[in-house]
Write a protein that holds these residues in place. Structure first.
Motif, PDB file in Angstrom:
ATOM      1  N   THR A 122       0.829  -1.205   0.000  1.00 36.47           N
ATOM      2  CA  THR A 122       0.000   0.000   0.000  1.00 36.47           C
ATOM      3  C   THR A 122       0.863   1.254   0.000  1.00 36.47           C
ATOM      4  OG1 THR A 122      -1.731  -1.170   1.230  1.00 36.47           O
ATOM      5  CG2 THR A 122      -1.825   1.237   1.223  1.00 36.47           C
ATOM      6  N   THR A 123       1.915   1.257   0.787  1.00 35.79           N
ATOM      7  CA  THR A 123       2.803   2.417   0.882  1.00 35.79           C
ATOM      8  C   THR A 123       3.451   2.733  -0.461  1.00 35.79           C
ATOM      9  OG1 THR A 123       3.312   1.919   3.198  1.00 35.79           O
ATOM     10  CG2 THR A 123       4.831   3.378   2.023  1.00 35.79           C
ATOM     11  N   VAL A 124       4.000   1.729  -1.110  1.00 32.30           N
ATOM     12  CA  VAL A 124       4.733   1.986  -2.352  1.00 32.30           C
ATOM     13  C   VAL A 124       3.802   2.346  -3.505  1.00 32.30           C
ATOM     14  CG1 VAL A 124       4.811  -0.414  -3.198  1.00 32.30           C
ATOM     15  CG2 VAL A 124       6.643   1.181  -3.785  1.00 32.30           C
ATOM     16  N   LEU A 145      -7.587   4.490  -7.502  1.00 39.93           N
ATOM     17  CA  LEU A 145      -8.512   3.684  -6.693  1.00 39.93           C
ATOM     18  C   LEU A 145      -8.289   2.181  -6.878  1.00 39.93           C
ATOM     19  CD1 LEU A 145     -11.850   5.741  -6.890  1.00 39.93           C
ATOM     20  CD2 LEU A 145     -10.213   5.581  -5.010  1.00 39.93           C
ATOM     21  N   PRO A 146      -8.257   1.670  -8.138  1.00 41.98           N
ATOM     22  CA  PRO A 146      -7.956   0.237  -8.275  1.00 41.98           C
ATOM     23  C   PRO A 146      -6.555  -0.126  -7.817  1.00 41.98           C
ATOM     24  CG  PRO A 146      -8.079   1.295 -10.434  1.00 41.98           C
ATOM     25  CD  PRO A 146      -8.624   2.271  -9.434  1.00 41.98           C
ATOM     26  N   ALA A 147      -5.605   0.809  -7.980  1.00 43.09           N
ATOM     27  CA  ALA A 147      -4.238   0.542  -7.510  1.00 43.09           C
ATOM     28  C   ALA A 147      -4.220   0.383  -5.997  1.00 43.09           C
ATOM     29  CB  ALA A 147      -3.303   1.677  -7.932  1.00 43.09           C
ATOM     30  N   ALA A 148      -4.915   1.294  -5.302  1.00 49.43           N
ATOM     31  CA  ALA A 148      -4.957   1.237  -3.844  1.00 49.43           C
ATOM     32  C   ALA A 148      -5.694  -0.009  -3.360  1.00 49.43           C
ATOM     33  CB  ALA A 148      -5.630   2.494  -3.291  1.00 49.43           C
ATOM     34  N   ALA A 149      -6.790  -0.336  -4.059  1.00 47.45           N
ATOM     35  CA  ALA A 149      -7.590  -1.501  -3.663  1.00 47.45           C
ATOM     36  C   ALA A 149      -6.812  -2.804  -3.821  1.00 47.45           C
ATOM     37  CB  ALA A 149      -8.872  -1.555  -4.482  1.00 47.45           C
ATOM     38  N   GLY A 150      -5.948  -2.847  -4.834  1.00 43.23           N
ATOM     39  CA  GLY A 150      -5.209  -4.080  -5.096  1.00 43.23           C
ATOM     40  C   GLY A 150      -3.875  -4.189  -4.373  1.00 43.23           C
ATOM     41  N   SER A 151      -3.388  -3.080  -3.825  1.00 46.77           N
ATOM     42  CA  SER A 151      -2.053  -3.064  -3.226  1.00 46.77           C
ATOM     43  C   SER A 151      -1.891  -4.032  -2.068  1.00 46.77           C
ATOM     44  CB  SER A 151      -1.720  -1.652  -2.731  1.00 46.77           C
ATOM     45  OG  SER A 151      -1.639  -0.747  -3.799  1.00 46.77           O
ATOM     46  N   VAL A 168      11.235   1.998  -0.829  1.00 46.56           N
ATOM     47  CA  VAL A 168      10.058   2.139   0.038  1.00 46.56           C
ATOM     48  C   VAL A 168       9.475   0.773   0.393  1.00 46.56           C
ATOM     49  CG1 VAL A 168       7.713   3.060   0.187  1.00 46.56           C
ATOM     50  CG2 VAL A 168       9.507   4.406  -0.912  1.00 46.56           C
ATOM     51  N   PHE A 169       9.351  -0.103  -0.615  1.00 43.31           N
ATOM     52  CA  PHE A 169       8.690  -1.398  -0.440  1.00 43.31           C
ATOM     53  C   PHE A 169       9.446  -2.300   0.539  1.00 43.31           C
ATOM     54  CE2 PHE A 169       7.720  -5.747  -2.138  1.00 43.31           C
ATOM     55  CZ  PHE A 169       6.352  -5.741  -1.872  1.00 43.31           C
TER      56      PHE A 169
END
Length: 273
Positions: A19-21, A55-61, A255-256
């Motif tokens: 989520t962070t990266v 939004l899809p990026a955040a949901a899938g992270s 970051v990851f």
């Protein structure tokens, strides 16, 4: 085997790292997607709306990264206790490959919607999702699955052995385990090297995910598509977006892996028996 330390710890740490990266580096990822689009950078949006697809990026992270690290850590621990020391790099490779194949089942649908949103400013993620389901059905969400893992497996075969190797080398020279910030630097170096080497696979994956139904890109397998891109656009086409890709993944690696190691360090007292 401790369920908390071997499963829940990488699950939560991976979710935090993913989520962070993804939220931090989404604008760079958007620029990379547009550079790789067959429609061209400016027609795909240029520098406008770089948070498209967030939004899809955040949901899938979180679920994607959590799935990966759970699979990676469990597979690594299972194999490393059953193989001789000189096979350790191979163990890292196998564990990363198993992790990528498993994670792709979670990540690809989100990636599909995200990349189309990045390259189509006039479409919302909801409209893109509905369009895919209406024209291609649920199976359409996995368009590019094999291209995705064809990119991710070579990437992970390089990144994770390098990351683990850099950490072991650093640890050996300083005489103690590396700190999270040191693991982050190792992750940045490993990610940058792997990103540069696998850019052509990323270009092919992006072209397939952006392709509409019955598009020419969908008629080729990965290798045929790479040849087609090379014939039409040369090496420049194969390595389109390499600068933002290497930049994003190097920064993302920092970051990851830093967030992953830091999360493990913070959570370990509560989860390790």
């Amino acid at each position: 085997m401790s369920v908390k330390s071997d499963f829940i710890l990488p699950l939560l740490s991976g979710a935090a790292a993913g989520t962070t990266v993804d939220l931090t580096l989404h604008p760079i990822d958007t620029l990379k997607t547009r550079l790789q689009s067959s429609a061209g950078f400016w027609k795909s949006g240029g520098f406008r709306g770089v948070y498209s697809g967030i939004l899809p990026a955040a949901a899938g992270s979180a679920p994607s990264a959590a799935t990966f690290f759970c699979t990676y850590e469990v597979t690594k621990k299972f194999l490393i206790n059953r193989t001789p020391g000189y096979m350790t790099p191979v163990v890292f490779m196998v564990a990363a490959s198993v992790g990528e194949v498993t994670t792709a089942l979670v990540r690809v649908p989100f990636e599909m919607v995200k990349q189309r949103a990045q390259a189509n400013l006039h479409l919302t993620p909801y409209k893109i999702l509905r369009q895919i389901l209406q024209t291609q059905g649920f199976r359409g969400l996995y368009q590019g699955y094999f291209n995705h893992i064809s990119r991710e497996i070579p990437f992970s075969l390089l990144q994770f052995p390098l990351w683990e190797g850099f950490k072991q080398l650093w640890s050996y020279h300083q005489g103690s385990a590396v700190d999270p910030w040191q693991g982050a630097i190792c992750g940045a170096a490993a990610g940058g090297i792997a990103a540069a080497a696998t850019t052509p696979f990323d270009v092919a994956k992006t072209r397939v995910m952006l392709a509409m139904k019955n598009s020419a890109e969908l008629k080729f397998n990965m290798w045929q598509l790479l040849v087609q891109i090379f014939r039409q656009e040369g090496f420049r086409g194969l390595f389109a977006g390499i600068v933002p890709r290497v930049t994003a993944i190097s920064m993302g690696g920092f970051v990851f892996f830093g967030a992953y190691d830091k999360s493990k360090k913070l959570l370990s007292p509560y989860l390790v028996n």
